[in-house]
Design a protein around this motif. Structure first.
Motif, mmCIF file in Angstrom:
data_model
loop_
_atom_site.group_PDB
_atom_site.id
_atom_site.type_symbol
_atom_site.label_atom_id
_atom_site.label_comp_id
_atom_site.label_asym_id
_atom_site.label_seq_id
_atom_site.Cartn_x
_atom_site.Cartn_y
_atom_site.Cartn_z
ATOM 1 N N LEU A 68 0.850 -1.189 0.000
ATOM 2 C CA LEU A 68 0.000 0.000 0.000
ATOM 3 C C LEU A 68 0.881 1.233 0.000
ATOM 4 O O LEU A 68 1.801 1.347 0.801
ATOM 5 N N GLN A 69 0.580 2.150 -0.919
ATOM 6 C CA GLN A 69 1.331 3.396 -1.020
ATOM 7 C C GLN A 69 0.388 4.489 -1.501
ATOM 8 O O GLN A 69 -0.729 4.190 -1.976
ATOM 9 N N ASP A 72 -2.865 4.455 -4.251
ATOM 10 C CA ASP A 72 -3.548 3.171 -4.442
ATOM 11 C C ASP A 72 -5.043 3.314 -4.173
ATOM 12 O O ASP A 72 -5.471 4.105 -3.336
ATOM 13 N N LYS A 73 -5.825 2.499 -4.855
ATOM 14 C CA LYS A 73 -7.273 2.503 -4.651
ATOM 15 C C LYS A 73 -7.629 1.686 -3.416
ATOM 16 O O LYS A 73 -7.142 0.574 -3.221
ATOM 17 N N ILE A 74 -8.483 2.248 -2.590
ATOM 18 C CA ILE A 74 -8.924 1.573 -1.371
ATOM 19 C C ILE A 74 -10.433 1.714 -1.231
ATOM 20 O O ILE A 74 -11.056 2.570 -1.866
ATOM 21 N N LYS A 109 -6.848 -2.086 -3.076
ATOM 22 C CA LYS A 109 -5.714 -2.630 -2.336
ATOM 23 C C LYS A 109 -6.018 -2.918 -0.868
ATOM 24 O O LYS A 109 -5.353 -3.742 -0.250
#
Length: 209
Positions: A68-69, A72-74, A109
Motif C-alpha cells: 500500500l502506497q 492506491d485505490k482503497i 488494495k
C-alpha cells in the motif's frame, strides 16, 4: 505498508508530517526519516498501537512486498451515527461491501477506516477493553493521523456547536472523561485503520467459495 511472507505488516511513515516523542503528530515535532538505497529502507515505523516510533530503523525490503502506497485505490468505511458497532454487525457490513466492490470495482488494495475513536491515545486511557469501540478498533492495524482539533468532541460526542469546553455538561462517564482530557490539553486525533490481514483472508475465502 510492506508485508512479509508470513503476512506481517510494516508501516513506514512518509516525511509529510512532523511527530513528537509520543509518536503523535505535532506541528513543532521532528520530520521522520525516509530514505531508500537499493533494497534498504531507513524509516520511522509505527508500532502495534499506531504510534510512530522515535528511532528510525533500517529495513531490507528485498523479501517484502509493497502492499500500500499513496495513490492506491482503497475502500473506505463509513460509520453511520447512532449505531452501537456490534462486532457481528460490523463484519456483516464489511462482508456485504466486499462482495459488491470485489465484483464491480476491482482492483482495490485495502479496506480502510478513518475515525477519531480508534485514536491510540483513547485506547490507553478512555476506551475500555471489551467494549464495542475496542472490538471495532481490534479489526484494524492502526496508524495515528492528524489532530482532530476537538471537532469530534462537539460534533460526535456532545452533538453541540463549538463552544468553550468548560461549558459542556457530560451526561455519562465517557463524555466526562473525554471533556476532562480535552480541558487538560490532551489532543484527539483522526486515525487510520487498515483491515487486518486475517480478516482480509476471510473475505478472500468467501469470494472464492
Amino acid at each position: 505498508m510492506y508485508e512479509d511472507d508470513a503476512g506481517n505488516r510494516i508501516f513506514a511513515a512518509l516525511p509529510n508530517y512532523t511527530y513528537n516523542q509520543r509518536g503523535l503528530q505535532e506541528e513543532n515535532g521532528y520530520v521522520p526519516a525516509y530514505q531508500k538505497e537499493g533494497s534498504i529502507l531507513t524509516a520511522h515505523l509505527f508500532n502495534e498501537k499506531g504510534r510512530l516510533q522515535p528511532i528510525s530503523q533500517r529495513i531490507d525490503t528485498e523479501n517484502l512486498r509493497l502492499m500500500l502506497q499513496p495513490g492506491d485505490k482503497i475502500i473506505t468505511i463509513h460509520i453511520p451515527g447512532g449505531g452501537k458497532l456490534y462486532p457481528d454487525e460490523v463484519m456483516a457490513s464489511i462482508r456485504a461491501a466486499d462482495k459488491l466492490f470485489s465484483r464491480y470495482f476491482q482492483p482495490f488494495k485495502a479496506i480502510v477506516c478513518e475515525t477519531w475513536f480508534i485514536d491510540p491515545a483513547l485506547r490507553d486511557d478512555v476506551v475500555k477493553d471489551g467494549s464495542n469501540i475496542a472490538a471495532f478498533a481490534d479489526l484494524f492495524d492502526i496508524i495515528c493521523g492528524t489532530d482532530n482539533n476537538n471537532h469530534s468532541i462537539f460534533e460526535h460526542i456532545f452533538k453541540v456547536k463549538r463552544q468553550p469546553l468548560e461549558n459542556l455538561e457530560p451526561q455519562n462517564e465517557f463524555q466526562r472523561r473525554m471533556v476532562e482530557r480535552a480541558i487538560a490539553g490532551e489532543k484527539l486525533y483522526w486515525s487510520y485503520g487498515v483491515l487486518k490481514k486475517k480478516y482480509c483472508n476471510e473475505l478472500l475465502k468467501e469470494r472464492e467459495s
